[in-house]
Design an enzyme around this catalytic site. Structure first.
Site, PDB file in Angstrom:
ATOM      1  N   PHE A 117     -56.085  34.241 -26.606  1.00  0.00           N
ATOM      2  CA  PHE A 117     -57.157  35.039 -26.296  1.00  0.00           C
ATOM      3  C   PHE A 117     -58.478  34.313 -26.262  1.00  0.00           C
ATOM      4  CE2 PHE A 117     -60.211  38.460 -26.644  1.00  0.00           C
ATOM      5  CZ  PHE A 117     -59.910  38.950 -25.423  1.00  0.00           C
ATOM      6  N   THR A 118     -59.315  34.566 -25.345  1.00  0.00           N
ATOM      7  CA  THR A 118     -60.724  33.979 -25.180  1.00  0.00           C
ATOM      8  C   THR A 118     -61.192  33.660 -26.609  1.00  0.00           C
ATOM      9  OG1 THR A 118     -61.613  35.887 -24.679  1.00  0.00           O
ATOM     10  CG2 THR A 118     -60.784  34.441 -22.912  1.00  0.00           C
TER      11      THR A 118
HETATM   12  C1  LIG Z   1     -55.713  40.110 -28.209  1.00  0.00           C
HETATM   13  C2  LIG Z   1     -57.020  40.265 -28.845  1.00  0.00           C
HETATM   14  N1  LIG Z   1     -57.474  39.566 -29.840  1.00  0.00           N
HETATM   15  C3  LIG Z   1     -58.716  39.718 -30.243  1.00  0.00           C
HETATM   16  C4  LIG Z   1     -59.734  40.432 -29.463  1.00  0.00           C
HETATM   17  C5  LIG Z   1     -61.274  40.371 -29.838  1.00  0.00           C
HETATM   18  O1  LIG Z   1     -61.483  41.502 -30.378  1.00  0.00           O
HETATM   19  P1  LIG Z   1     -63.190  42.161 -30.216  1.00  0.00           P
HETATM   20  O2  LIG Z   1     -63.493  42.446 -28.791  1.00  0.00           O
HETATM   21  O3  LIG Z   1     -63.236  43.563 -31.083  1.00  0.00           O
HETATM   22  O4  LIG Z   1     -64.119  41.171 -30.855  1.00  0.00           O
HETATM   23  C6  LIG Z   1     -59.421  41.050 -28.455  1.00  0.00           C
HETATM   24  C7  LIG Z   1     -60.383  41.774 -27.330  1.00  0.00           C
HETATM   25  O5  LIG Z   1     -60.219  42.108 -26.315  1.00  0.00           O
HETATM   26  C8  LIG Z   1     -57.983  40.938 -27.875  1.00  0.00           C
HETATM   27  O6  LIG Z   1     -57.750  41.465 -26.889  1.00  0.00           O
END
Ligand SMILES: Cc1ncc(COP(=O)(O)O)c(C=O)c1O
Length: 466
Positions: A117-118
């Protein structure tokens, strides 16, 4: 299985204004303002409809810097639903990733994952060497019938361990429904196979459970051994597998926060000292007590099938309707969003000209719907400053939980079909400015040729300036 008791007025601004707004936003949908947006389908994060009981939980929250009973109610909910004895809050999911990276990632180390994930990739690569994606080949086939495109390839994991040695692996990460390749789930059989390999090599297994309930709901529908089980049972089963669990509470629990949870006290105690340094005291961790009050209700409610399944069922309908008119979408439908495959939707736009970014901008102009680019704009440059092409170029149309009705989805289908008929008018984009990290949030782009104008004129000719 919900009714609407509070509403928010929205407006469709005329297409000429949408064209102007898109230009001012640098053809980046993140930079639009909500006054110009009709249906905000950018994300499912922090924008779900909360329940009446969650609002009640907010009102009842016990505001204390330390020792708030609301935190202990939250910890009880985590123990009852997820089965973890130790939990800490973080202000959102990426803050949990920051703490995990701080504690477990050393220079030169890698993190094997079913897909990155980014924000996860940014944290891992700022401190370590790389994220290694070890999916099965099917994961990147946008058209597929594979029910578990989020599975990790066990053989590739063994190869990675052989190549790098366990000392260079910080941990192994499984993401519950792989966000960037279409919200695709993993199976419990696969998760357990990965656990077995981690055990054999003494590796820590981490689950990113930001979308755990959709993953569980899809397991219930697609994995034979779990048919007839409840979402709550499947969630519990998933949570029994890893050493560490974290999630963005912005998604499944419908609040603004996050958490790290585990039954492993030794690992927990390695992370805990850093919580007050970066987030806040142990009993709030960067969240407001009110959000924790709503989150403790949200943790219990998220395993209700009408919450866990609300976006999954809408996405299934959305995807199947678009398939009827041969619009290229990611299949099978997953959690999180309906994803348009930009390389098939506008095949004349080369990947170097960001087709997913162009399609997201075009969709906004043609409908007022805000979607998100999930392609090469979302890939940061490599350490040498070179462009990195994404594995897939997707325009992600997210379904926040309990927010949109079927008529909103019908509208979206209608406008996507219109855009598909006029797809030849859409062209590529080029960057005019980009920040050094997570460039998709703030980068500014420009259309190659004045295609935004051409699309607007075609729209006006058929529908007027609406
Ligand atoms: C799979 C995944 N991990 C981590 C995150 C990061 O979470 P946050 O946006 O609450 O920082 C996201 C956010 O979209 C996500 O989809």
């Amino acid at each position: 299985m919900h009714k609407t008791r509070m509403v928010q007025k929205i407006a469709l601004v005329p297409v000429e204004e949408r064209l102007k707004a898109m230009g001012e936003a640098g053809y980046n949908t993140f930079l639009l303002r909500t006054k110009d947006i009709f249906l905000d389908m950018l994300t499912d994060s922090g924008v779900n409809a909360m329940s009446d009981n969650q609002f009640a939980g907010m009102l009842k929250a016990d505001d204390a810097y330390a020792g708030s009973m609301t935190f202990y109610e939250f910890a009880d909910a985590v123990r009852d639903v997820l089965g973890y004895k130790y939990v800490m809050n973080t202000h959102q999911g990426r803050a949990a990733e920051h703490l995990l990276a701080k504690v477990f990632i050393k220079a030169g180390q890698v993190v094997p994952t079913n897909y990155h994930f980014t924000t996860t990739k940014a944290h891992i690569e700022l401190l370590g060497e790389a994220v290694l994606e070890i999916y099965f080949d099917d994961a990147l086939k946008t058209e597929s019938t594979n029910p578990f495109k989020g599975n990790m390839d066990p053989q590739k994991l063994k190869d990675v361990i052989k190549k790098y040695g366990k000392e260079r692996i910080s941990f192994v990460r499984m993401e519950a429904t792989t966000n960037l390749i279409g919200g695709q789930p993993f199976s419990i059989a696969n998760l357990k196979e990965i656990r077995q390999i981690c055990n054999e090599h003494g590796l820590i297994l981490v689950i990113d459970g930001s979308l755990i309930c959709e993953n569980a709901y899809l397991i219930m529908q697609r994995e034979k051994a779990f048919q007839g089980k409840t979402v709550a049972e499947v969630v519990r089963e998933i949570c029994s597998v890893p050493d560490l669990f974290y999630m963005s509470g912005r998604k499944n629990t419908s609040v603004r926060g996050g958490m790290i949870a585990t039954n492993n006290k030794e690992l927990f105690d390695r992370i805990r000292p850093w919580l007050p340094v970066y987030e806040g005291f142990y009993t709030y961790g960067g969240m407001s007590m009110r959000e924790i009050g709503a989150m403790s209700v949200g943790v219990r409610e998220m395993v209700d099938p009408s919450v866990a399944g609300c976006s999954v069922e809408q996405i299934k309908y959305f995807v199947n309707r678009l398939l009827e008119t041969h619009v290229p979408v990611v299949t099978p439908p997953g959690g999180l969003a309906c994803h348009l495959d930009a390389m098939k939707f506008i095949p004349h736009v080369p990947q170097s000209q960001y087709p997913a970014g162009a399609l997201s901008a075009a969709l906004y102009i043609a409908s007022g719907i805000r979607s998100m680019e999930r392609g090469s704009v979302s890939m940061d440059r490599d350490k040498q400053g070179r462009e990195v092409a994404a594995d897939v170029e997707l325009c992600r149309i997210a379904l926040p939980r309990r927010v949109y009705s079927m008529s909103h989805i019908e509208y979206a289908i209608d406008r996507i079909n219109w855009l598909y008929k006029h797809r030849d008018l859409v062209n590529g984009l080029k960057f005019v400015w980009e920040p050094p990290v997570l460039r998709f949030f703030d980068g500014r782009l420009e259309p190659i040729g004045d295609w935004g104008r051409a699309l607007t004129d075609a729209y006006k000719k058929e529908m007027g300036n609406v």
